[in-house]
Enzyme design. Structure first.
Site, PDB file in Angstrom:
ATOM      1  N   SER A 159     125.248  26.169  43.491  1.00 40.61           N
ATOM      2  CA  SER A 159     124.468  24.937  43.395  1.00 40.61           C
ATOM      3  C   SER A 159     123.298  25.139  42.432  1.00 40.61           C
ATOM      4  CB  SER A 159     124.024  24.498  44.791  1.00 40.61           C
ATOM      5  OG  SER A 159     123.559  23.171  44.783  1.00 40.61           O
ATOM      6  N   ASP A 174     133.022  18.616  46.060  1.00 44.41           N
ATOM      7  CA  ASP A 174     131.620  19.025  45.959  1.00 44.41           C
ATOM      8  C   ASP A 174     130.656  17.852  46.109  1.00 44.41           C
ATOM      9  OD1 ASP A 174     130.407  21.536  45.725  1.00 44.41           O
ATOM     10  OD2 ASP A 174     131.363  21.929  43.806  1.00 44.41           O
ATOM     11  N   HIS A 195     130.531  20.615  49.333  1.00 43.11           N
ATOM     12  CA  HIS A 195     129.508  21.428  48.679  1.00 43.11           C
ATOM     13  C   HIS A 195     129.069  22.551  49.620  1.00 43.11           C
ATOM     14  CE1 HIS A 195     126.608  22.141  45.553  1.00 43.11           C
ATOM     15  NE2 HIS A 195     125.582  22.011  46.365  1.00 43.11           N
TER      16      HIS A 195
END
Length: 552
Positions: free
Chosen positions: A211, A336, A455
């Site tokens: 991320s 995601d 995610h």
């Protein structure tokens, strides 16, 4: 020799062969001593928690070298994370004294030397996170023991400033920003200078992160300040070309923060901000918006890196020549965008509530509105091209997740892979899609049954949690965890994810026909694919930017 003597001799032998340990280690700041862990008959590990890699940072300043210490530093406890908002964004946690790192060093029957080094940079939207990760009953998410032991690599995790204290910028030399990136860079430089003393190879350092940490890895490879220090890099669900990775108008946001902490917005703003209460500053940078399709959360992540003329001399897409000699893996999870679109359009997670087609248009418009009046129609036509005349509710919900995934993560990652491959000299380029379904999906669970990998779903597998806490996982989860750890550590050792520990499929380089590997528990040679979501990549990277601004 009697039985007792034989038993004593065997006990002494076993103690000897399993006692490999670095003991006290000499670093540039002084002596450090960690904790020794036995892993088996011929395996042990030294763990160092809380080694300072820089001095206590000055407010809105680059980190400085640590002055050192006398005696032996007992490095056995994780140190506080950097000051940040809590999960509810109602209070702060952490401290400004936070520039510490942790090291896991595996040993066989003798003390290790010359091991590859993997340096982890955590995510959290540049707003939150810590070097040890989330903690449940002393089971830390970013505990490096499993991947270090199984891959025979040294793992390092580091802390860096986040939120207002890490990324606020006035857009000029008064407060240029990027302090969190400079912290990461200071840690990388410390590892390069000191890791040989811990049995590591300073010329074989691999960065990896997820991320905002994945974007940070990308930034660290393209800045001119890391020349010669990084050999390889892995970006998971985040690259420097993501729309949330650069704040193009930092001054405007700095003025908003200043007003919240009673500072002026004139020439004295920076001086006032430097003296403001750190907790008040941190809370002023919290996300206080109520997201919706018209105001998606990703468009409000404004505490992020800036083009400062120093760490980032130019926009990221113009800096990939600096990564020409770095081997690079980048990829995303197949859903995601779900964690963000689920906040923007909550109905996508409801089995009972339909998601209106209008929400597809509203979300798309929020993402493309800067591209002119033709953008929405083109975007909508692209994402509904495969719809039937009367799409079912699942199709609409999945389309919203696909839009979010493409815009926030997948397309920028493909762009970064293309830029890396185009500028590479000796550096190799690999692309992946992680698709192990989320464990919360299904009837009677929070997420729909069609749920893929959300995610951050990849983190538990990269850090070997199905082995650390086996009761919480199925055998198939251990399979995918083994695959990921083997690919990642093979790559760290050789620059080729296929060389070393067993892997289920030969992962080709991205450069030829845009190959990528889909990673899940079923991965085999049939999961080697080409041209990931190419019609959508072309839309965002080619069609959209070239639309006429004024319609005929």
């Amino acid at each position: 020799m009697g039985k007792l003597e034989i038993l004593v001799a065997v006990a002494v032998f076993l103690e000897t062969v399993s006692a490999a340990s670095l003991g006290t280690v000499h670093t540039e700041g002084g002596m450090v001593e960690g904790e020794k862990i036995r892993l088996g008959l011929f395996r042990s590990m030294d763990v160092f928690r809380g080694i300072p890699f820089a001095d206590v940072p000055q407010r809105f300043q680059k980190p400085q070298r640590h002055p050192g210490w006398d005696g032996v530093l007992r490095a056995t406890e994780f140190r506080n994370r950097c000051m940040q908002v809590n999960l509810l964004m109602s209070d702060t946690r952490g401290t400004e004294d936070c520039l510490y790192l942790n090291i896991w060093v595996p040993h066989g029957s003798s003390v290790s030397s010359g091991l590859p080094v993997m340096v982890w940079i955590y995510g959290g939207g540049f707003l939150a996170g810590g070097s040890m990760g989330a903690n449940f009953l002393d089971n830390y998410l970013y505990d490096g023991q499993e991947i270090s032991d199984r891959g025979n690599v040294i793992v390092v995790t580091l802390g860096y400033r986040v939120g207002t204290l890490g990324f606020l910028s006035t857009g000029d030399s008064e407060m240029p920003g990027n302090y969190g990136l400079w912290d990461q860079q200071a840690a990388i430089a410390w590892v390069h200078r000191n890791i040989r003393s811990f049995g590591g190879d300073p010329d074989n350092i691999t960065l990896f992160g997820e991320s905002a940490g994945g974007a940070s890895v990308s930034f660290q490879t393209i800045t001119p300040h890391n020349k010669g220090m990084i050999r390889r890099a892995i970006s998971q669900s985040g690259v420097a070309t993501c729309p949330w990775a650069i704040n193009k108008n930092p001054r405007k946001y700095a003025e908003e923060i200043a007003l919240k902490v009673n500072c002026p917005t004139d020439d004295s703003m920076a001086a006032c901000l430097k003296l403001a209460d750190p907790e008040a500053l941190t809370l002023a940078g919290s996300l206080s918006i109520v997201s919706s399709p018209d105001n998606p959360i990703v468009n409000n992540l404004l505490l992020s890196p800036v083009v400062d003329g120093d760490f980032l001399p130019d926009m990221p897409h113009n800096l990939f020549h600096n990564a020409a000699e770095i081997d690079y893996i980048a990829g995303v999870n197949d859903m995601d965008g779900h964690i963000f679109t689920g906040l923007d359009v909550p109905s996508i997670n409801s089995h009972l509530v339909d998601t209106p087609v209008g929400d597809v248009k509203r979300l798309l418009y929020s993402y493309v509105k800067d591209y002119g009046p033709l953008a929405l129609d083109n975007a909508y036509d692209t994402y509904t091209a495969t719809w039937s005349a009367n799409p079912n509710k699942e199709t609409i919900k999945r389309t919203i997740v696909e839009i979010g995934t493409d815009y926030i993560f997948l397309v920028p990652t493909q762009a970064a892979l293309y830029l890396h491959a185009t500028h590479a000299t000796t550096g190799r380029t690999y692309s992946y899609l992680f698709s192990e379904p989320n464990r919360m999906g299904g009837i009677g669970r929070p997420y729909p049954s069609w749920m893929g990998a959300d995610h951050a779903d990849d983190l538990q597998y990269v850090f070997g949690k199905p082995f650390t806490t086996p009761l919480g996982y199925w055998p198939s989860h251990r399979t995918v965890s083994r695959y990921m750890m083997n690919y990642w550590t093979n790559f760290a050792k050789t620059g080729n994810p296929n060389e070393g520990e067993n892997v289920p499929a030969t992962w080709p380089e991205f450069t030829i026909n845009h190959y990528y590997l889909e990673i899940n528990a079923d991965t085999d040679k049939d999961y080697v694919r080409q041209q990931l979501r190419m019609p959508y990549v072309k839309f965002w990277t080619s069609v959209l930017p070239n639309l006429p601004v004024i319609s005929e």
